[in-house]
Write an enzyme that holds these catalytic residues in place. Structure first.
Site, short mmCIF file in Angstrom:
data_model
loop_
_atom_site.label_atom_id
_atom_site.label_comp_id
_atom_site.label_asym_id
_atom_site.label_seq_id
_atom_site.Cartn_x
_atom_site.Cartn_y
_atom_site.Cartn_z
N ASP A 30 0.87 -1.18 0.00
CA ASP A 30 0.00 0.00 0.00
C ASP A 30 0.91 1.23 0.00
O ASP A 30 2.05 1.16 0.45
CB ASP A 30 -0.89 0.00 1.25
CG ASP A 30 -2.20 0.75 1.02
OD1 ASP A 30 -3.25 0.10 1.01
OD2 ASP A 30 -2.15 1.99 0.84
N THR A 121 -13.23 -5.02 -7.99
CA THR A 121 -14.47 -5.17 -8.76
C THR A 121 -14.41 -4.23 -9.95
O THR A 121 -14.37 -3.00 -9.77
CB THR A 121 -15.68 -4.86 -7.87
OG1 THR A 121 -15.64 -5.77 -6.78
CG2 THR A 121 -16.98 -5.03 -8.62
N LEU A 153 -16.39 -11.90 -0.56
CA LEU A 153 -16.47 -11.79 0.91
C LEU A 153 -17.37 -10.64 1.32
O LEU A 153 -17.55 -9.66 0.60
CB LEU A 153 -15.07 -11.62 1.52
CG LEU A 153 -14.26 -10.38 1.20
CD1 LEU A 153 -14.66 -9.17 2.03
CD2 LEU A 153 -12.79 -10.68 1.45
N ARG A 154 -18.00 -10.81 2.49
CA ARG A 154 -18.84 -9.74 3.05
C ARG A 154 -18.10 -9.10 4.22
O ARG A 154 -17.42 -9.81 4.98
CB ARG A 154 -20.15 -10.32 3.59
CG ARG A 154 -21.11 -10.74 2.53
CD ARG A 154 -22.16 -11.65 3.11
NE ARG A 154 -21.55 -12.87 3.63
CZ ARG A 154 -22.21 -13.84 4.26
NH1 ARG A 154 -23.49 -13.72 4.46
NH2 ARG A 154 -21.58 -14.93 4.69
N GLU A 155 -18.27 -7.81 4.36
CA GLU A 155 -17.71 -7.15 5.55
C GLU A 155 -18.41 -7.73 6.77
O GLU A 155 -19.60 -8.04 6.72
CB GLU A 155 -17.94 -5.65 5.46
CG GLU A 155 -17.13 -5.02 4.35
CD GLU A 155 -17.27 -3.51 4.30
OE1 GLU A 155 -17.69 -2.90 5.29
OE2 GLU A 155 -16.94 -2.95 3.24
N LYS A 204 -19.18 -11.13 -11.11
CA LYS A 204 -19.10 -10.32 -9.89
C LYS A 204 -20.20 -9.25 -9.86
O LYS A 204 -20.96 -9.12 -8.90
CB LYS A 204 -17.71 -9.67 -9.79
CG LYS A 204 -17.56 -8.63 -8.72
CD LYS A 204 -17.64 -9.24 -7.34
CE LYS A 204 -17.77 -8.16 -6.29
NZ LYS A 204 -17.66 -8.62 -4.94
N CYS A 260 -20.31 -1.66 -1.68
CA CYS A 260 -20.36 -2.58 -2.83
C CYS A 260 -21.67 -2.52 -3.62
O CYS A 260 -21.64 -2.21 -4.81
CB CYS A 260 -20.10 -4.00 -2.35
SG CYS A 260 -18.59 -4.14 -1.42
C1 UGA Z 1 -21.58 -7.59 -0.52
C2 UGA Z 1 -21.78 -9.04 -0.99
O1 UGA Z 1 -22.71 -9.72 -0.13
C3 UGA Z 1 -20.45 -9.80 -1.02
O2 UGA Z 1 -20.66 -11.11 -1.56
C4 UGA Z 1 -19.46 -9.03 -1.92
O3 UGA Z 1 -18.19 -9.66 -1.93
C5 UGA Z 1 -19.29 -7.61 -1.36
O4 UGA Z 1 -20.59 -6.96 -1.35
C6 UGA Z 1 -18.33 -6.89 -2.28
O5 UGA Z 1 -18.66 -6.72 -3.45
O6 UGA Z 1 -17.21 -6.59 -1.85
P1 UGA Z 1 -21.27 -6.40 1.87
O7 UGA Z 1 -21.47 -5.12 1.13
O8 UGA Z 1 -20.12 -6.53 2.80
O9 UGA Z 1 -21.12 -7.64 0.83
O10 UGA Z 1 -22.58 -6.64 2.74
P2 UGA Z 1 -23.90 -7.52 2.66
O11 UGA Z 1 -23.94 -8.43 3.81
O12 UGA Z 1 -24.09 -8.12 1.32
O13 UGA Z 1 -25.01 -6.39 2.89
C7 UGA Z 1 -25.17 -5.30 1.98
C8 UGA Z 1 -26.32 -4.44 2.39
O14 UGA Z 1 -27.57 -5.12 2.22
C9 UGA Z 1 -26.31 -4.01 3.86
O15 UGA Z 1 -26.67 -2.65 3.93
C10 UGA Z 1 -27.34 -4.88 4.52
O16 UGA Z 1 -27.94 -4.26 5.65
C11 UGA Z 1 -28.35 -5.02 3.39
N1 UGA Z 1 -29.18 -6.24 3.49
C12 UGA Z 1 -28.62 -7.47 3.37
C13 UGA Z 1 -30.56 -6.12 3.65
O17 UGA Z 1 -31.11 -5.00 3.75
N2 UGA Z 1 -31.33 -7.26 3.68
C14 UGA Z 1 -30.79 -8.50 3.55
O18 UGA Z 1 -31.57 -9.50 3.59
C15 UGA Z 1 -29.41 -8.61 3.42
#
Ligand code: UGA
Length: 439
Positions: A30, A121, A153-155, A204, A260
């Site tokens: 970095d 991405t 991956l998800r945060e 993706k 994301c």
């Molecule tokens: C998302 C994807 O789930 C990952 O697979 C991907 O790798 C990542 O983006 C990325 O592109 O880097 P992330 O953004 O960390 O992951 O979080 P999520 O768990 O997917 O949630 C995203 C948003 O959707 C959050 O605001 C969450 O509160 C909302 N959400 C999720 C809902 O409102 N309802 C649901 O049923 C699920």
């Protein structure tokens, strides 16, 4: 294997540390020296459960080191991952300038055969873009391959998602380069899908767009549920029990945020445009998402008879639980709107308070949910933190000026909330009381 990972954001750092924990020699690269210092001292620069422990273990096992030189790191590695940010530009298309710069520097470090893996991405065609940049710097075509290996991956569960992925996607022109990646990931015991570069890049964008679409679908349904007196939670359970649909990502609420989904849905729309397709379905997905928070604000505003002189407690600031990330968090829209209309905000969050404070110094930040609801005219559940799920709702009701609870994440049961003395509205289950309260 000898690996360099350029970029120590969520994707880069987690990928680097997990690969180091599997016994590879990893250099995390970095330009931010401060970040590198923290990592080399065993500290995680981002809040992510389990990350700090894994950094410390990989450092003490000697598999992880840091560097601010892309050229030196590329020279010392067999595989170089590009994991830098691709933030949205004004028109919604991703800004690829960091990817371009990094590709040029990697080229300057390539001396022997190197695989350059794009983990950022990126839109369709970016693999070719990276290859052309490297070629333009005079690196012979047989000295490198570009591979697309998108990250899912998800945060908040990044380590587990990386160690136990649903699938590994590898896009490459050269099957031998793809095979090197298959070997790298072999310890994860997960099926790898091998395809061409464009398809991997599309997978993706399409995956994130589809997940956002699923959430927007259930959120659209939540609006109908409110009008007809049905319950969106029960509806989601009934719909999701069909194995062809699945129950994941059908949790209705304030909508999706984060770094994301907003970026990638817009990226998918702009990529489609570029190839002559107007992806109207995804435009609607965004509109539904925006309307969830706007509708809740209207409801609160109507019940309070306006925000001027009112105090609203926000339970949660992060864009979702288990992270301190506030990018495109729904809390920020709520704060802007309430403050902009003369209201006051008292907010709490287990980890994201310090980040939000920098942008909104006028909010009153509290240590606990109880503190934040004290004297408030309304409380809003913004983030589904476990820490909020078992609160003493009778105590909450007693501390508030008016016991009004708007549950934007549906974490409480109506019976329990009402028994505790709260006037309770959860998104997607029955219409709220809209009669303005006396000022
Ligand atoms: C998302 C994807 O789930 C990952 O697979 C991907 O790798 C990542 O983006 C990325 O592109 O880097 P992330 O953004 O960390 O992951 O979080 P999520 O768990 O997917 O949630 C995203 C948003 O959707 C959050 O605001 C969450 O509160 C909302 N959400 C999720 C809902 O409102 N309802 C649901 O049923 C699920």
């Amino acid at each position: 294997m000898k690996i360099a990972v350029v970029g120590t954001g969520y994707v880069g750092l987690v990928t680097g540390v997990v690969l180091a924990s599997l016994g590879n020699d990893v250099i995390c690269v970095d330009k931010d020296r401060e970040k590198l210092d923290r990592i080399s001292k065993g500290q995680a620069p981002i809040y992510e459960p389990g990350l700090e422990e894994l950094i410390q273990r990989s450092l003490s096992d000697g598999y992880l080191r840091v560097s601010d030189s892309i050229i030196d790191s590329a020279r010392a590695s067999d595989i170089v991952f590009i994991a830098v940010g691709t933030p949205p530009a004004e028109d919604g298309s991703p800004d690829l300038s960091a990817v371009r710069e990094v590709a040029a520097e990697i080229a300057a470090g390539i001396e022997s055969y190197t695989i350059v893996v794009n983990k950022s991405t990126v839109p369709v065609g970016s693999g070719d873009l990276v290859a052309n940049i490297i070629l333009s710097k005079g690196v012979p075509a047989d000295r490198f391959d570009v591979v697309s290996n998108p990250e899912f991956l998800r945060e908040g569960s990044a380590i587990r998602d990386t160690l136990e992925p649903d699938r590994i996607v590898i896009g490459a022109k050269n099957p031998e380069a793809a095979q090197m990646l298959v070997e790298l990931y072999a310890p994860l015991n997960c099926k790898a899908f091998i395809t061409d570069l464009n398809t991997a890049e599309l997978i993706k964008y399409a995956s994130n767009s589809f997940l956002a679409l699923k959430i927007s679908f259930i959120n659209a349904l939540s609006q109908i549920c409110e009008a007809c007196g049905a319950d969106v939670g029960d509806a989601a359970a009934g719909i999701g029990a069909d194995s062809r649909i699945g129950s994941a990502f059908l949790h209705a609420g304030l909508g999706w945020g984060g770094s994301c989904f907003p970026k990638d849905v817009r990226g998918m729309i702009s990529t489609s445009q570029q190839f002559g397709y107007d992806f109207r379905l995804l435009k609607e997905v965004i509109d539904i998402n925006d309307s969830q928070v706007a509708r809740l604000l209207d409801r609160i505003e109507n019940r309070l008879g306006g925000f001027a002189g009112r105090t609203v407690a926000l339970l949660g600031l992060a864009f979702k639980a288990n992270t301190d990330d506030i990018r495109e968090a729904r809390s920020l829209i709520l704060i802007e709107h309430i403050l902009g209309r003369g209201g006051k905000v008292q907010a709490c969050d287990p980890v994201a308070v310090d980040v939000v404070r920098r942008f909104y110094p006028d909010v009153t930040y509290c240590h606990t949910p109880y503190e934040s609801v004290t004297g408030a005219d309304a409380a809003v559940v913004v983030t589904e933190w476990n820490e909020f799920k078992q609160l003493d709702l009778a105590r909450i009701a007693g501390l508030m000026k008016q016991p009004l609870m708007f549950d934007g994440r549906r974490i409480y049961s109506r019976e329990k909330a009402e028994r505790a003395g709260l006037e309770y509205f959860a998104i997607g289950s029955s219409a709220p009381n809209e009669a303005p309260l006396p000022t």
